[in-house]
Each structure stands twice: as structure tokens, then as C-alpha cells.
Design a protein around this motif. Structure first.
Motif, PDB file in Angstrom:
ATOM      1  N   GLN A 180       0.859  -1.179   0.000  1.00 39.10           N
ATOM      2  CA  GLN A 180       0.000   0.000   0.000  1.00 39.10           C
ATOM      3  C   GLN A 180       0.894   1.228   0.000  1.00 39.10           C
ATOM      4  O   GLN A 180       1.583   1.520   0.986  1.00 39.10           O
ATOM      5  N   VAL A 181       0.893   1.948  -1.110  1.00 42.67           N
ATOM      6  CA  VAL A 181       1.744   3.129  -1.245  1.00 42.67           C
ATOM      7  C   VAL A 181       0.993   4.335  -0.683  1.00 42.67           C
ATOM      8  O   VAL A 181      -0.167   4.582  -1.029  1.00 42.67           O
ATOM      9  N   GLY A 182       1.646   5.092   0.184  1.00 41.58           N
ATOM     10  CA  GLY A 182       1.028   6.289   0.733  1.00 41.58           C
ATOM     11  C   GLY A 182       0.666   7.281  -0.360  1.00 41.58           C
ATOM     12  O   GLY A 182       1.288   7.321  -1.422  1.00 41.58           O
ATOM     13  N   ILE A 183      -0.361   8.086  -0.109  1.00 41.17           N
ATOM     14  CA  ILE A 183      -0.766   9.095  -1.091  1.00 41.17           C
ATOM     15  C   ILE A 183       0.381  10.072  -1.317  1.00 41.17           C
ATOM     16  O   ILE A 183       1.024  10.531  -0.368  1.00 41.17           O
ATOM     17  N   MET A 184       0.632  10.373  -2.574  1.00 39.45           N
ATOM     18  CA  MET A 184       1.685  11.324  -2.927  1.00 39.45           C
ATOM     19  C   MET A 184       1.360  12.707  -2.355  1.00 39.45           C
ATOM     20  O   MET A 184       0.218  13.175  -2.476  1.00 39.45           O
ATOM     21  N   PRO A 185       2.319  13.377  -1.734  1.00 42.98           N
ATOM     22  CA  PRO A 185       2.072  14.750  -1.271  1.00 42.98           C
ATOM     23  C   PRO A 185       1.616  15.633  -2.422  1.00 42.98           C
ATOM     24  O   PRO A 185       2.089  15.488  -3.554  1.00 42.98           O
ATOM     25  N   ARG A 186       0.656  16.547  -2.135  1.00 46.00           N
ATOM     26  CA  ARG A 186       0.179  17.452  -3.173  1.00 46.00           C
ATOM     27  C   ARG A 186      -0.047  18.849  -2.592  1.00 46.00           C
ATOM     28  O   ARG A 186      -0.326  19.008  -1.405  1.00 46.00           O
ATOM     29  N   ARG A 187       0.058  19.820  -3.442  1.00 47.55           N
ATOM     30  CA  ARG A 187      -0.012  21.214  -3.038  1.00 47.55           C
ATOM     31  C   ARG A 187      -1.316  21.520  -2.283  1.00 47.55           C
ATOM     32  O   ARG A 187      -2.393  21.092  -2.680  1.00 47.55           O
ATOM     33  N   LEU A 202       5.470  21.068   0.050  1.00 45.14           N
ATOM     34  CA  LEU A 202       5.779  20.454  -1.229  1.00 45.14           C
ATOM     35  C   LEU A 202       7.054  21.052  -1.829  1.00 45.14           C
ATOM     36  O   LEU A 202       7.246  22.275  -1.829  1.00 45.14           O
ATOM     37  N   ILE A 203       7.925  20.193  -2.344  1.00 50.11           N
ATOM     38  CA  ILE A 203       9.095  20.646  -3.097  1.00 50.11           C
ATOM     39  C   ILE A 203       8.638  20.781  -4.551  1.00 50.11           C
ATOM     40  O   ILE A 203       8.524  19.809  -5.296  1.00 50.11           O
ATOM     41  N   GLU A 204       8.329  22.010  -4.936  1.00 49.65           N
ATOM     42  CA  GLU A 204       7.702  22.274  -6.232  1.00 49.65           C
ATOM     43  C   GLU A 204       8.546  21.828  -7.416  1.00 49.65           C
ATOM     44  O   GLU A 204       8.010  21.491  -8.477  1.00 49.65           O
ATOM     45  N   SER A 205       9.842  21.775  -7.261  1.00 47.35           N
ATOM     46  CA  SER A 205      10.719  21.410  -8.377  1.00 47.35           C
ATOM     47  C   SER A 205      10.563  19.951  -8.787  1.00 47.35           C
ATOM     48  O   SER A 205      11.062  19.532  -9.834  1.00 47.35           O
ATOM     49  N   MET A 206       9.873  19.181  -7.966  1.00 44.08           N
ATOM     50  CA  MET A 206       9.640  17.772  -8.286  1.00 44.08           C
ATOM     51  C   MET A 206       8.389  17.571  -9.146  1.00 44.08           C
ATOM     52  O   MET A 206       8.111  16.449  -9.570  1.00 44.08           O
ATOM     53  N   PHE A 207       7.633  18.642  -9.391  1.00 47.99           N
ATOM     54  CA  PHE A 207       6.338  18.506 -10.034  1.00 47.99           C
ATOM     55  C   PHE A 207       6.268  19.315 -11.329  1.00 47.99           C
ATOM     56  O   PHE A 207       7.089  20.196 -11.583  1.00 47.99           O
ATOM     57  N   ARG A 208       5.249  19.028 -12.115  1.00 44.04           N
ATOM     58  CA  ARG A 208       5.096  19.623 -13.440  1.00 44.04           C
ATOM     59  C   ARG A 208       4.541  21.036 -13.407  1.00 44.04           C
ATOM     60  O   ARG A 208       4.417  21.681 -14.438  1.00 44.04           O
ATOM     61  N   GLY A 209       4.159  21.524 -12.247  1.00 44.60           N
ATOM     62  CA  GLY A 209       3.589  22.857 -12.153  1.00 44.60           C
ATOM     63  C   GLY A 209       2.202  22.843 -11.565  1.00 44.60           C
ATOM     64  O   GLY A 209       1.674  23.895 -11.166  1.00 44.60           O
ATOM     65  N   ASP A 210       1.589  21.649 -11.480  1.00 42.44           N
ATOM     66  CA  ASP A 210       0.246  21.551 -10.915  1.00 42.44           C
ATOM     67  C   ASP A 210       0.261  21.112  -9.459  1.00 42.44           C
ATOM     68  O   ASP A 210      -0.780  20.990  -8.823  1.00 42.44           O
ATOM     69  N   GLY A 211       1.456  20.852  -8.929  1.00 39.13           N
ATOM     70  CA  GLY A 211       1.552  20.430  -7.534  1.00 39.13           C
ATOM     71  C   GLY A 211       0.997  19.050  -7.288  1.00 39.13           C
ATOM     72  O   GLY A 211       0.717  18.671  -6.144  1.00 39.13           O
ATOM     73  N   LEU A 212       0.846  18.254  -8.349  1.00 39.13           N
ATOM     74  CA  LEU A 212       0.267  16.916  -8.225  1.00 39.13           C
ATOM     75  C   LEU A 212       1.065  15.880  -9.006  1.00 39.13           C
ATOM     76  O   LEU A 212       1.465  14.859  -8.452  1.00 39.13           O
TER      77      LEU A 212
END
Length: 581
Positions: free
Chosen positions: A506-513, A551-561
Motif C-alpha cells: 500500500q503506497v502512501g498518497i503522494m504529497p500534493r499542493r 511540497l518541493i515544487e521542483s519535483m512537479f510539473r507545475g500543478d503540484g500533483l
């Protein structure tokens, strides 16, 4: 007089619909799998029959003639049109003394929205009964961009030609049948649909609609007699379940029930290990004469003897459904035998409860996380579901990932530009190198959609080593923390039923903005829930949030998800210990 006729004719032409404004499509010309509810596809290309042409020489003439009726067949299509027209011709009688023409020869349509909610298309239509039967559904109100429509065909007539029409500027896309193994029903007039008021109310169609498992209806009015020729054809079908419900046609030959059914099981078991459900004759004591009751009891006792002897012989996956489980009442039949619409509903209820038991599906009457489909993304969700089943059959996966768009975007298909897809895919291929992996990520999927996919064949027919569950983030806007954790455990239970040998993660929910704290709370809850179980919790937080939990924004495409290529590399890093163990 001539001068008056011209304006009158012009007026009539202006009022009458112009046929060119409607585009008409023949379902038989839209691909070999557009008619749902059939087997033997390559032998049924140009008709709406239920059995292949070669069966004419193998089965009795009444069985062959009835097999040309379109009971249980349906057409599924997607449209955004507020008006849908159906026109078709039939070759048989339009009505019977105890069954309305709408059941014998009519069609019946249901709609499913983007969230999997179903609606009956009520009689907001015009109909015409002539040489050509016409149904026109009008004023269809769309709460979503389009609906998936399910059109059930006549129960007791033979469709010889059909077209479906919508305005030229509207969508009409036919949906191929599911690749999921079907439930096969072999039975009598009751299974064929007598005497439902409309096709959607036949219990076989209720089952198909409400469980969403494909159903093949091989009910033959007065002619379900447990014959060897029919068992030979049943054995050709790669079924999920065989339902044998023939006893109402066996009272006059009850002494043959035992031998015929035992022979039938031998024929089926020579080809497969598909579960078989034996069904008693359903009747009410107070609706029958003493002799009728004795005859009915005799047939049921013979069937019970079949069941008990099969059990004693160690024949596996044999199930039994008693008449009491249908809970019939005074109002359940028209004339003591054939069900009213109420009786059809009672039949369906009894069957649905038994099917959930056989298929090991959650039998609780849930309002939260009731398994359902969806169509919230631009691609066809059911086509992707078929693709998953096809992949599993072609190359059985060792590892399965069940997720949403975050998982889907990591690799797979053309949902994003090739440059981005290749960049993301690099970390995926490195992580799973040497393993056969099926990425079962579906855009916009919620927990309830993942449940539907598991119940409908995406984990069947192979033994995975590991299953990773990555759903939950799309439920944040509609469910409480406690409900999401409960849904995760429901998913885990479903995986265990369908993949008992697999290790589950069971993978934890990915952090999101803007949801960091809530996601952290849910993840801690599920981690605690899984303590001291055989399910491993995987923390997906490292590398995605900073020391303050943001959230470390640099890990995401710009949508924070959705992660970018670097984010997916980090996801691979978090999963590596579990993939490699």
C-alpha cells in the motif's frame, strides 16, 4: 388549386425532419465486437442471433429457432446528442397474450455518466410500430459531456436490420464489448425474458446492468432441457460462470435430470474448471396445485441430489441456489410461472447476492466506494480496461501497479508529448528492469474505480509476485480521511481475493499542493491500520516535501500533483527497496 398546393407542400417539407440531417449507422458495420452478449463472434457477423449457424444441425429445431431471438443482446455507444433515434425490423410476432409488445419486440435504453452513475432513459420518446419499428429518444439532458448508452434488444423477436441515428454534428461512437469473461446463462423462457414489460427488466439484463459483468443469455422458451448438444456449445465459451437454470422445463422428464446434468458437468469439466451454479425451480406453494407442488419438489430434489453427489465426488466450484433465496410473493408472477417485473427484480436480487459470494466480491450494501466505472479523461476508459486484460493474457505480469494519472503518466501510451513520456519512462524502465510489469494507472481514477477494475478481470488469470496500490488522491475532494482509509483496506481485501499469492504494497498518497497536512494525516492512519498485517506500507513522502512538510515544487510539473521526470526518479528511489526485495 395548383397555386395553393405548392405553399402547402413547402410547409409540410419545412415541418418534416430532413433525413439528411440525421446520420444513421448500422451497428453490424462498426466492427466485429459491437454487439454485446454473444460468443462465436466470427460466426455471427451479419445477424443478431445468439448461436452460430453450425448449431442448426446440432440442436433441436425449437432451440435453433429461439436462438435467433435477440434476448440478452445489446449495443453500447457514446453520444452527446439530445436526440437519439433507433429504427429496426423484426421477423416474428410482435406480442404475446401475457407479455406486452414492448418486451417481446421493443428496445430499452440506459445511460451512464462520467462518474459511473446509471439512469434509465424514460419514455420521453416517440415510437411507431409498423413494418419498421422506430424509437426516438428526445430531450436528453446532459450533466456531463456525453453519456455511454446501453441499448437492450428485443427479448422474443428476431432483429433483421437496425440503425441508430443522431444529428450530423453530434457524436456517435460504438463501444466494443468487454474482454472480461462472461457469465453464461442456460435456461428457459424465464431466462430468455418472459414476461418482462421491457428488455431492461429481464433478470439477465438486470444482472448485466447492475453487476456490469458481461452476460450471455442462452435461455430458450420451453426448451431448456439440459441437452448434451447444448452443453457441448457451453463448453466452447471461456466463461466466468455457468448458470444452469433449466428445471421449469424438466417437470415432465424429471427422471432424466440427474443423468443429463451429470453428463453436462462431465462435458464442461473436460474443457475447463469454470464455476457452475445449479439453480432450483422457483415457485410459491400457494400458487400451485398439490400436483404441481409435488412435480416441482421432485425436480428440485433431483437437482439437489446432483449437487450433493458432485460435492461427494470432489468436483470443485459447484454452487447451489435454492428457490427460497428468490423470496417470491403473490405478486411475483403473471400466471404462477413467469415473473412480473417485480419477480424479475427478485430473481436478480437472489442472483446478485449469490454472484458476489462466488466471485468473492464485497457483499455489503455500500454507499461509499460502490465499485463503478468512470469517463473523466479524454481517452476511452473501458477501452483501457480491455487493454489491461489483453496485456495480462498476452504476457502475465510479475508486478502490477494500480493507480491514477500519476502512475499512468510515468509510462504508457500517448497521453503526453513523446519527449516528456520518454523522460519519465527512463526511471520506470530502470526500476523494473528484468521484470514484466503492467502499469494499470488510469487518469482520474478513484478508489471505487480501482475496485471495479479488480472485480472485472484486471487481476484474473495470472499469479503476480507483487501488487502496488497507489490510489486515493482523487478521493480527497469527496471523501473524509476515515472513508479514504476504509477504501484502501477494501482495495487490499479485493487484491487478496484475486491475487492470493502476491505480496501487497500500500503506497502512501503522494504529497500534493495545499493538501500536505491532510495527506500526511491519512498516510499515518493507513500505516497504523496496516501494522502487524502482511501488507507493507510504502512511504512516498521522502524527497517530495521539505523539512517543514511543504511540497518541493521542483519535483512537479507545475500543478503540484503530477511529478516531472525528476519527481519520477524520486518515486523510483522510494519504491526501489520494495521492488528489489
Amino acid at each position: 388549386m395548383k397555386k395553393l398546393l405548392l405553399p402547402i407542400l413547402l410547409g409540410i417539407l419545412l415541418v418534416l425532419p430532413i433525413s439528411a440531417q440525421i446520420k444513421w449507422m448500422n451497428p453490424l458495420n462498426q466492427g466485429e465486437r459491437t454487439i454485446h452478449g454473444r460468443w462465436w463472434k466470427n460466426e455471427l457477423k451479419d445477424n443478431y442471433h445468439r448461436m452460430p449457424d453450425r448449431a442448426e444441425k446440432d440442436v433441436r429445431k425449437p432451440v435453433w429457432d429461439l436462438s435467433k431471438n435477440s434476448a440478452g443482446l445489446s449495443i453500447v455507444f457514446r453520444s452527446n446528442s439530445p436526440e437519439i433515434s433507433i429504427r429496426y425490423t423484426t421477423s416474428g410476432n410482435r406480442q404475446m397474450i401475457h407479455m406486452p409488445a414492448t418486451g417481446v419486440s421493443g428496445v430499452d435504453m440506459y445511460a451512464t455518466d462520467q462518474d459511473g452513475n446509471q439512469y434509465w432513459c424514460a419514455e420521453q420518446f416517440n415510437w411507431a410500430w409498423g413494418d419498421t419499428i422506430k424509437y426516438t429518444y428526445k430531450d436528453i439532458t446532459y450533466h456531463t459531456p456525453s453519456y455511454e448508452f446501453h441499448l437492450y434488444l428485443p427479448l422474443y423477436n428476431t432483429v433483421t436490420w437496425m440503425e441508430i441515428g443522431v444529428p450530423q454534428d453530434k457524436e456517435l461512437t460504438f463501444i466494443p464489448e468487454s474482454l472480461e469473461k462472461p457469465i453464461v446463462v442456460y435456461g428457459t423462457s424465464i431466462a430468455q425474458g418472459a414476461v418482462a414489460s421491457r428488455p431492461g427488466m429481464a433478470w439477465t439484463n438486470i444482472i448485466e446492468r447492475e453487476t456490469e459483468h458481461p452476460v450471455i443469455n442462452l435461455g430458450f422458451s420451453g426448451n431448456g432441457k439440459l441437452e448434451e448438444s447444448m452443453f457441448n456449445y457451453l463448453s466452447e465459451i471461456d466463461a466466468k460462470l455457468y448458470i444452469i437454470d433449466c428445471l421449469p422445463n424438466m417437470t415432465d422428464i424429471s427422471d432424466r435430470i440427474y443423468d443429463r446434468m451429470m453428463k453436462g458437468v462431465d462435458i464442461l469439466r473436460a474443457k475447463n474448471n469454470t464455476p457452475i451454479l445449479l439453480v432450483e425451480q422457483n415457485y410459491c406453494h400457494w400458487q400451485s396445485s398439490q400436483k404441481a407442488k409435488e412435480d416441482n419438489d421432485k425436480t428440485n430434489n433431483e437437482f439437489k441430489r446432483v449437487y450433493e453427489d458432485l460435492q461427494a465426488k470432489g468436483i470443485k466450484d459447484i454452487y447451489y441456489l435454492s428457490r427460497e433465496e428468490f423470496n417470491f410473493s403473490y405478486d411475483s408472477t403473471v400466471e404462477g410461472t413467469h415473473p412480473t417485473d417485480l419477480g424479475m427484480r427478485q430473481y436478480a436480487n437472489g442472483y446478485e447476492k449469490k454472484l458476489k459470494e462466488i466471485f468473492q466480491e464485497d457483499s455489503e450494501d455500500r454507499t461509499v466506494y460502490k465499485p463503478c466505472t468512470q469517463q473523466r479523461d479524454f481517452y476511452n476508459w473501458k477501452s483501457r480496461h480491455n487493454l489491461m486484460i489483453q496485456r495480462n493474457r498476452g504476457n502475465a505480469p510479475q508486478i502490477v501497479l494500480i493507480g491514477n494519472s500519476i502512475t499512468h503518466f510515468w509510462t504508457d501510451e500517448d497521453r503526453q508529448p513523446e519527449k516528456i513520456r520518454k523522460a519519465n519512462q527512463k526511471s520506470f524502465e530502470k526500476l523494473f528492469k528484468g521484470k514484466v510489469v503492467n502499469n494499470m494507472g488510469f487518469g482520474w481514477d478513484r478508489i471505487e474505480n480501482g475496485l471495479w477494475r479488480i472485480y472485472h478481470g484486471e487481476l484474473d488469470g495470472f499469479d503476480a509476485e507483487k501488487v502496488f496500490l497507489l490510489l486515493g488522491t482523487n478521493n480527497l475532494g469527496i471523501n473524509s480521511n476515515e472513508e479514504i482509509v476504509s477504501g484502501m483496506t477494501q482495495l487490499i481485501h479485493a487484491v487478496k481475493q484475486h491475487q492470493p499469492k502476491a505480496k501487497i504494497y500500500q503506497v502512501g498518497i503522494m504529497p500534493r499542493r495545499d493538501n500536505e497536512e491532510r495527506v500526511d494525516t491519512i498516510n499515518k492512519m493507513i500505516k497504523e491500520k496496516l501494522r502487524d498485517t502482511d501488507v507493507t506500507y510504502v512511504d512516498m513522502t521522502p524527497g517530495f516535501v521539505d523539512a517543514n512538510g511543504k511540497l518541493i515544487e521542483s519535483m512537479f510539473r507545475g500543478d503540484g500533483l503530477h511529478p516531472n521526470a525528476t519527481g519520477y526518479e524520486n518515486e523510483a528511489k522510494n519504491l526501489t527497496p520494495y521492488v528489489k526485495e
